[in-house]
Design an enzyme around this catalytic site. Structure first.
Site, PDB file in Angstrom:
ATOM      1  N   LYS A 175      16.392 -10.288 -68.938  1.00 28.10           N
ATOM      2  CA  LYS A 175      17.164  -9.126 -69.360  1.00 28.10           C
ATOM      3  C   LYS A 175      17.423  -9.100 -70.729  1.00 28.10           C
ATOM      4  O   LYS A 175      17.691  -8.049 -71.322  1.00 28.10           O
ATOM      5  CB  LYS A 175      18.698  -9.617 -68.626  1.00 28.10           C
ATOM      6  CG  LYS A 175      18.888  -9.211 -67.144  1.00 28.10           C
ATOM      7  CD  LYS A 175      20.105  -9.295 -66.772  1.00 28.10           C
ATOM      8  CE  LYS A 175      20.700  -8.820 -65.225  1.00 28.10           C
ATOM      9  NZ  LYS A 175      22.097  -8.854 -65.180  1.00 28.10           N
TER      10      LYS A 175
ATOM     11  N   ASP B 272      25.720  -3.235 -65.573  1.00 28.84           N
ATOM     12  CA  ASP B 272      26.485  -4.231 -64.981  1.00 28.84           C
ATOM     13  C   ASP B 272      28.037  -4.143 -65.292  1.00 28.84           C
ATOM     14  O   ASP B 272      28.668  -4.212 -64.224  1.00 28.84           O
ATOM     15  CB  ASP B 272      25.990  -5.707 -65.361  1.00 28.84           C
ATOM     16  CG  ASP B 272      24.913  -6.398 -64.872  1.00 28.84           C
ATOM     17  OD1 ASP B 272      24.678  -5.853 -63.632  1.00 28.84           O
ATOM     18  OD2 ASP B 272      24.050  -7.096 -65.698  1.00 28.84           O
TER      19      ASP B 272
HETATM   20  P1  NAP Z   1      24.291 -17.197 -67.401  1.00 34.75           P
HETATM   21  O1  NAP Z   1      24.089 -16.345 -68.481  1.00 34.75           O
HETATM   22  O2  NAP Z   1      23.242 -18.298 -67.045  1.00 34.75           O
HETATM   23  O3  NAP Z   1      25.885 -17.891 -67.554  1.00 34.75           O
HETATM   24  C1  NAP Z   1      26.326 -18.977 -66.811  1.00 34.75           C
HETATM   25  C2  NAP Z   1      27.667 -19.222 -67.076  1.00 34.75           C
HETATM   26  O4  NAP Z   1      27.928 -20.251 -65.867  1.00 34.75           O
HETATM   27  C3  NAP Z   1      27.865 -19.802 -68.278  1.00 34.75           C
HETATM   28  O5  NAP Z   1      29.079 -19.449 -69.012  1.00 34.75           O
HETATM   29  C4  NAP Z   1      27.973 -21.347 -68.124  1.00 34.75           C
HETATM   30  O6  NAP Z   1      28.505 -22.371 -69.005  1.00 34.75           O
HETATM   31  C5  NAP Z   1      28.441 -21.571 -66.821  1.00 34.75           C
HETATM   32  N1  NAP Z   1      28.273 -22.666 -65.945  1.00 34.75           N
HETATM   33  C6  NAP Z   1      26.886 -22.885 -65.292  1.00 34.75           C
HETATM   34  N2  NAP Z   1      27.280 -24.291 -64.713  1.00 34.75           N
HETATM   35  C7  NAP Z   1      28.229 -24.548 -64.767  1.00 34.75           C
HETATM   36  C8  NAP Z   1      29.142 -25.700 -64.448  1.00 34.75           C
HETATM   37  N3  NAP Z   1      28.405 -26.564 -63.628  1.00 34.75           N
HETATM   38  N4  NAP Z   1      30.422 -25.813 -64.980  1.00 34.75           N
HETATM   39  C9  NAP Z   1      31.066 -24.690 -65.366  1.00 34.75           C
HETATM   40  N5  NAP Z   1      30.353 -23.612 -65.837  1.00 34.75           N
HETATM   41  C10 NAP Z   1      28.991 -23.623 -65.562  1.00 34.75           C
HETATM   42  O7  NAP Z   1      24.438 -16.487 -65.903  1.00 34.75           O
HETATM   43  P2  NAP Z   1      24.755 -14.763 -65.581  1.00 34.75           P
HETATM   44  O8  NAP Z   1      23.470 -14.069 -65.495  1.00 34.75           O
HETATM   45  O9  NAP Z   1      26.116 -14.598 -66.426  1.00 34.75           O
HETATM   46  O10 NAP Z   1      25.260 -15.184 -64.034  1.00 34.75           O
HETATM   47  C11 NAP Z   1      26.255 -15.763 -63.709  1.00 34.75           C
HETATM   48  C12 NAP Z   1      26.588 -15.655 -62.029  1.00 34.75           C
HETATM   49  O11 NAP Z   1      26.863 -14.402 -62.070  1.00 34.75           O
HETATM   50  C13 NAP Z   1      25.522 -15.928 -61.300  1.00 34.75           C
HETATM   51  O12 NAP Z   1      26.184 -16.717 -60.277  1.00 34.75           O
HETATM   52  C14 NAP Z   1      25.183 -14.816 -60.856  1.00 34.75           C
HETATM   53  O13 NAP Z   1      24.423 -14.631 -59.605  1.00 34.75           O
HETATM   54  C15 NAP Z   1      26.141 -13.908 -60.915  1.00 34.75           C
HETATM   55  N6  NAP Z   1      26.005 -12.283 -61.246  1.00 34.75           N
HETATM   56  C16 NAP Z   1      26.423 -11.421 -60.243  1.00 34.75           C
HETATM   57  C17 NAP Z   1      26.204 -10.178 -60.335  1.00 34.75           C
HETATM   58  C18 NAP Z   1      26.589  -9.224 -59.365  1.00 34.75           C
HETATM   59  O14 NAP Z   1      26.065  -7.932 -59.317  1.00 34.75           O
HETATM   60  N7  NAP Z   1      27.341  -9.526 -58.428  1.00 34.75           N
HETATM   61  C19 NAP Z   1      25.568  -9.538 -61.632  1.00 34.75           C
HETATM   62  C20 NAP Z   1      25.164 -10.704 -62.447  1.00 34.75           C
HETATM   63  C21 NAP Z   1      25.425 -11.979 -62.387  1.00 34.75           C
HETATM   64  P3  NAP Z   1      27.882 -22.909 -70.116  1.00 34.75           P
HETATM   65  O15 NAP Z   1      28.083 -21.654 -71.264  1.00 34.75           O
HETATM   66  O16 NAP Z   1      28.603 -24.142 -70.778  1.00 34.75           O
HETATM   67  O17 NAP Z   1      26.590 -23.264 -69.919  1.00 34.75           O
END
Ligand code: NAP
Length: 282
Positions: free
Chosen positions: A71, A107
């Protein structure tokens, strides 16, 4: 579905791609509308992203979605990027306009539309966002766009601060806190809406909850972006405490619906898309 010489191609670039629900929801809409399109999942490795984007032009693909991990990096290969997508540094939709490729992010729109479909307008609400990654940015900008006051809580506090500073520089009321009990307790008590954008609770680690469950109070709106599993531990705890809670499936459907409309000029049937996704998740 009949694939002919005239069939127009849509698709999604990702790595991995085999579990993506996007082909299911888009092909369900294509079938329901009886239009001459097909939506194909493309497994694109990071080192092949530039060639894959060039392939959109060469193969006259009408448009693609872009998902993890492409992305952000896809931006460098596009001819143009819409303002919102450039601000959040993320593109999930590419539209082929006569060989010129333009990137968008749907999004934030998907998030907002899904909230409104479930709970009505939330303009001016007080929102607590858990996480500061890619989806948190899209959600935060969408909420700021409808005048919400935002607090960002993240495990890596510096990332929460960075996102808060970016939003603040654009005129939003926003704060940053660490993802820790004491700070969260105050923030949850003054929030109308809690949004989990972290991956905590996602399959296979389904027993994990991103905040202490006892902080959740009746009446709070809880939105978990995760949709696999459909009822995360956070959603279960929220419902048990008298809060209202939904998962991220509707966001997936609404962001997809806007991409679909950008490519085809047709508003797709979101109910058909959602049913297809629910069926696929079992
Ligand atoms: P990302 O950019 O990798 O961000 C992940 C986030 O989760 C960061 O803030 C990270 O914190 C935090 N995190 C990861 N492991 C953690 C833990 N063990 N404890 C506390 N915080 C933790 O991922 P993303 O693209 O934003 O996606 C995040 C989630 O949203 C995923 O589950 C994805 O499937 C979902 N999502 C859903 C949609 C939808 O259409 N429904 C769209 C996009 C994403 P740090 O900064 O500290 O690493």
């Amino acid at each position: 579905m009949n694939v002919l010489g005239s069939t127009k191609v849509l698709g999604v670039f990702g790595h991995p791609i085999s579990h993506s629900l996007s082909p299911i929801i888009h092909n369900a809409a294509i079938e329901a509308l009886h239009i001459d399109y097909i939506y194909v999942p493309f497994h694109v490795l990071p080192e092949g992203l530039g060639d894959a984007v060039q392939g959109i032009r060469a193969l006259q693909i009408v448009g693609v979605n872009v998902t993890i991990p492409h992305k952000e990096r896809v931006i460098e290969y596009l001819d143009e990027v819409d303002e919102t997508a450039r601000t959040i540094g993320s593109v999930n939709t590419v539209v082929n306009i006569k060989g010129r490729l333009k990137g968008f992010s749907t999004d934030g729109h998907g998030f907002l539309r899904s909230v409104e479909a479930e709970w009505g307008k939330i303009d001016g609400c007080r929102a607590l966002i858990l996480g500061a990654g890619g989806s948190a940015k899209a959600v935060a900008f969408a909420l700021a766009g409808v005048g919400c006051e935002i607090v960002i809580a993240n495990r890596t506090y510096s990332r929460a601060q960075e996102l808060a500073e970016l939003l603040e520089s654009m005129g939003s009321k926003v704060g940053a806190i660490p993802l820790e009990r004491e700070a969260l307790a105050g923030a949850v008590s003054s929030a109308d809406l809690l949004v989990n954008t972290t991956s905590v609770g996602m399959h296979p680690d389904t027993d994990a909850v991103p905040i202490p469950a006892d902080l959740i109070r009746p009446g709070l709106l809880v939105y978990d972006l995760i949709y696999n599993p459909p009822r995360t531990k956070l959603i279960q705890e929220a419902v048990a405490k008298g809060a209202k809670a939904i998962n991220g499936l509707k966001m997936l459907v609404y962001q997809g619906a806007l991409s679909f409309e950008m490519w085809t000029g047709i508003k797709p049937p979101v109910d058909v898309m959602e049913r297809a996704a629910v069926c696929a998740l079992g």
